[in-house]
Design a protein around this motif. Structure first.
Motif, PDB file in Angstrom:
ATOM      1  N   THR A   1       2.052  -8.458   2.220  1.00 31.35           N
ATOM      2  CA  THR A   1       2.224  -8.289   0.774  1.00 31.35           C
ATOM      3  C   THR A   1       3.121  -7.102   0.502  1.00 31.35           C
ATOM      4  O   THR A   1       2.864  -6.000   0.995  1.00 31.35           O
ATOM      5  N   PHE A   2       4.175  -7.330  -0.256  1.00 32.73           N
ATOM      6  CA  PHE A   2       5.062  -6.275  -0.716  1.00 32.73           C
ATOM      7  C   PHE A   2       4.687  -5.885  -2.140  1.00 32.73           C
ATOM      8  O   PHE A   2       3.891  -6.562  -2.811  1.00 32.73           O
ATOM      9  N   ALA A   3       5.262  -4.796  -2.583  1.00 33.06           N
ATOM     10  CA  ALA A   3       5.207  -4.391  -3.986  1.00 33.06           C
ATOM     11  C   ALA A   3       6.561  -3.840  -4.354  1.00 33.06           C
ATOM     12  O   ALA A   3       7.285  -3.315  -3.501  1.00 33.06           O
ATOM     13  N   THR A   4       6.909  -3.951  -5.620  1.00 35.94           N
ATOM     14  CA  THR A   4       8.142  -3.369  -6.144  1.00 35.94           C
ATOM     15  C   THR A   4       7.816  -2.578  -7.397  1.00 35.94           C
ATOM     16  O   THR A   4       7.107  -3.068  -8.285  1.00 35.94           O
ATOM     17  N   VAL A   5       8.316  -1.357  -7.457  1.00 35.57           N
ATOM     18  CA  VAL A   5       8.189  -0.516  -8.642  1.00 35.57           C
ATOM     19  C   VAL A   5       9.586  -0.315  -9.201  1.00 35.57           C
ATOM     20  O   VAL A   5      10.486   0.168  -8.501  1.00 35.57           O
TER      21      VAL A   5
ATOM     22  N   GLU B   1       0.820  -1.207   0.000  1.00 35.78           N
ATOM     23  CA  GLU B   1       0.000   0.000   0.000  1.00 35.78           C
ATOM     24  C   GLU B   1       0.858   1.264   0.000  1.00 35.78           C
ATOM     25  O   GLU B   1       0.583   2.218  -0.728  1.00 35.78           O
ATOM     26  N   ALA B   2       1.906   1.267   0.809  1.00 36.11           N
ATOM     27  CA  ALA B   2       2.772   2.448   0.877  1.00 36.11           C
ATOM     28  C   ALA B   2       3.554   2.631  -0.417  1.00 36.11           C
ATOM     29  O   ALA B   2       3.687   3.750  -0.927  1.00 36.11           O
ATOM     30  N   VAL B   3       4.087   1.543  -0.957  1.00 36.47           N
ATOM     31  CA  VAL B   3       4.878   1.628  -2.190  1.00 36.47           C
ATOM     32  C   VAL B   3       4.017   2.108  -3.356  1.00 36.47           C
ATOM     33  O   VAL B   3       4.434   2.977  -4.143  1.00 36.47           O
ATOM     34  N   LEU B   4       2.827   1.565  -3.485  1.00 33.62           N
ATOM     35  CA  LEU B   4       1.966   1.950  -4.603  1.00 33.62           C
ATOM     36  C   LEU B   4       1.477   3.390  -4.463  1.00 33.62           C
ATOM     37  O   LEU B   4       1.304   4.096  -5.464  1.00 33.62           O
ATOM     38  N   ALA B   5       1.288   3.840  -3.226  1.00 33.54           N
ATOM     39  CA  ALA B   5       0.923   5.237  -3.012  1.00 33.54           C
ATOM     40  C   ALA B   5       2.078   6.162  -3.395  1.00 33.54           C
ATOM     41  O   ALA B   5       1.873   7.208  -4.026  1.00 33.54           O
ATOM     42  N   LEU B   6       3.299   5.787  -3.024  1.00 34.63           N
ATOM     43  CA  LEU B   6       4.471   6.567  -3.421  1.00 34.63           C
ATOM     44  C   LEU B   6       4.597   6.604  -4.943  1.00 34.63           C
ATOM     45  O   LEU B   6       4.884   7.657  -5.532  1.00 34.63           O
ATOM     46  N   HIS B   7       4.397   5.464  -5.569  1.00 36.41           N
ATOM     47  CA  HIS B   7       4.494   5.395  -7.031  1.00 36.41           C
ATOM     48  C   HIS B   7       3.495   6.341  -7.700  1.00 36.41           C
ATOM     49  O   HIS B   7       3.842   7.058  -8.655  1.00 36.41           O
ATOM     50  N   ALA B   8       2.268   6.362  -7.200  1.00 37.68           N
ATOM     51  CA  ALA B   8       1.245   7.235  -7.791  1.00 37.68           C
ATOM     52  C   ALA B   8       1.662   8.701  -7.705  1.00 37.68           C
ATOM     53  O   ALA B   8       1.471   9.464  -8.660  1.00 37.68           O
ATOM     54  N   GLU B   9       2.242   9.082  -6.566  1.00 41.98           N
ATOM     55  CA  GLU B   9       2.674  10.471  -6.409  1.00 41.98           C
ATOM     56  C   GLU B   9       3.913  10.772  -7.259  1.00 41.98           C
ATOM     57  O   GLU B   9       4.005  11.825  -7.893  1.00 41.98           O
ATOM     58  N   LEU B  10       4.861   9.855  -7.272  1.00 44.12           N
ATOM     59  CA  LEU B  10       6.088  10.074  -8.039  1.00 44.12           C
ATOM     60  C   LEU B  10       5.806  10.133  -9.540  1.00 44.12           C
ATOM     61  O   LEU B  10       6.472  10.864 -10.275  1.00 44.12           O
ATOM     62  N   ALA B  11       4.832   9.357  -9.984  1.00 47.42           N
ATOM     63  CA  ALA B  11       4.472   9.385 -11.400  1.00 47.42           C
ATOM     64  C   ALA B  11       4.027  10.782 -11.810  1.00 47.42           C
ATOM     65  O   ALA B  11       4.346  11.263 -12.909  1.00 47.42           O
ATOM     66  N   GLN B  12       3.296  11.454 -10.924  1.00 50.37           N
ATOM     67  CA  GLN B  12       2.862  12.813 -11.219  1.00 50.37           C
ATOM     68  C   GLN B  12       4.026  13.795 -11.241  1.00 50.37           C
ATOM     69  O   GLN B  12       3.926  14.878 -11.818  1.00 50.37           O
TER      70      GLN B  12
END
Length: 296
Positions: A290-294, A118-129
């Motif tokens: 559950t982890f995520a990797t971007v 959840e934290a990684v995907l939230a960071l990704h959404a912000e960084l994409a912008q």
């Protein structure tokens, strides 16, 4: 905290201290607070706890990597390692805009972000912008642990890597890396990656089986190590030996050796890799998160 942050997230006001929330790079005086924060989940946060164990400080490294700390009225409530990679530590996803903004302002280009999904995907959404484009997002990576003896007989051939075999181990590590992320670990320079592999061997955290021809059959590393938890990384089987039912025995041997260092052995695996997941479950691993990797 979410109730206090949510109004700011909705309005995105240019307030340097929204609802009492602030972010800054941690220094040595924050070491105890960061350690206490990470210890709330020593399995999930083994990366930063291993770093603190090795360096003894939350201060930035000589290379400029550091930890972004999020404070709620002066109390450290979340953090994020910001070096070659971004690694959130007990970070509420609602705080991703603050952390992403701070990470972006450093001017660094990050190779990846990994950690709690959840934290990684939230960071990704912000960084994409903010212009950080990902070439792959792995949103479902089961985080697995084992704290008991493995259920499968360990393979007797697995041993600690030896510096005398460095020239054989390094190509195996590079092959694993390229299979996993799709590009060579040498793109940023061969020296940095070579030092990393050499360091793992010197620490006794490189585990390998070489056959009679001194060819690497299987290898793995204990990539993050604390007194409580080890995290297994870089699992790789020589393609010539795949499909022979050897993986579970080797992984049992990895666990057996890891448990001599710390009682809990962890790893995370791509959700789509059903063969690897089945192997780990056969050995005795169970999913705890559950982890995520971007990959940027």
């Amino acid at each position: 905290m979410l109730s206090r942050v949510a109004p700011w997230l909705a309005s995105r006001r240019d307030d340097p201290d929204p609802a009492g929330i602030s972010v800054r790079t941690l220094d040595g005086q924050d070491t105890a607070a960061l350690t206490s924060l990470a210890q709330q989940d020593p399995v999930t946060n083994v990366f930063i706890l291993a770093h603190l164990r090795a360096t003894g400080t939350a201060a930035p490294t000589a290379g400029g990597a550091g930890v972004l700390g999020v404070f709620d009225n002066g109390v450290l409530s979340g953090a994020c390692w910001a070096g070659a990679n971004l690694v959130p530590v007990q970070l509420d996803p609602a705080l991703a805009p603050l952390v992403a903004g701070a990470a972006n302002s450093s001017g660094r280009r990050y190779a990846s972000a990994f950690g709690p999904a959840e934290a990684v995907l939230a960071l990704h959404a912000e960084l994409a912008q903010l212009g950080h484009r990902a070439h792959e997002v792995r949103a479902d990576q089961p985080l697995m642990v084992i704290a008991e003896r493995p259920r499968v007989q360990p393979h007797p051939g697995l041993a600690q890597g030896n510096l005398a075999d460095f020239d054989r181990i390094l190509p195996a590590c590079a092959a694993m890396f390229e299979e996993e992320v799709g590009y060579s670990p040498y793109l940023g320079g061969r020296e940095f990656y070579s030092r990393r592999v050499e360091g793992l061997i010197r620490q006794g955290h490189s585990l390998v089986h070489l056959n009679e021809a001194h060819e690497v059959v299987f290898k793995a590393e204990l990539g993050a190590v604390t007194a409580d938890v080890t995290q297994v990384q870089g699992v790789w089987m020589n393609p010539r030996y795949r499909g022979q039912g050897l993986s579970s025995g080797y992984m049992s041997a990895v666990v057996e050796r890891a448990q001599k260092i710390a009682p809990v052995t962890s790893l995370y695996v791509n959700g789509f890799n059903t063969k690897a997941r089945s192997t780990y479950e056969r050995v005795g691993f169970r999913q705890v998160g559950t982890f995520a990797t971007v990959l940027f």
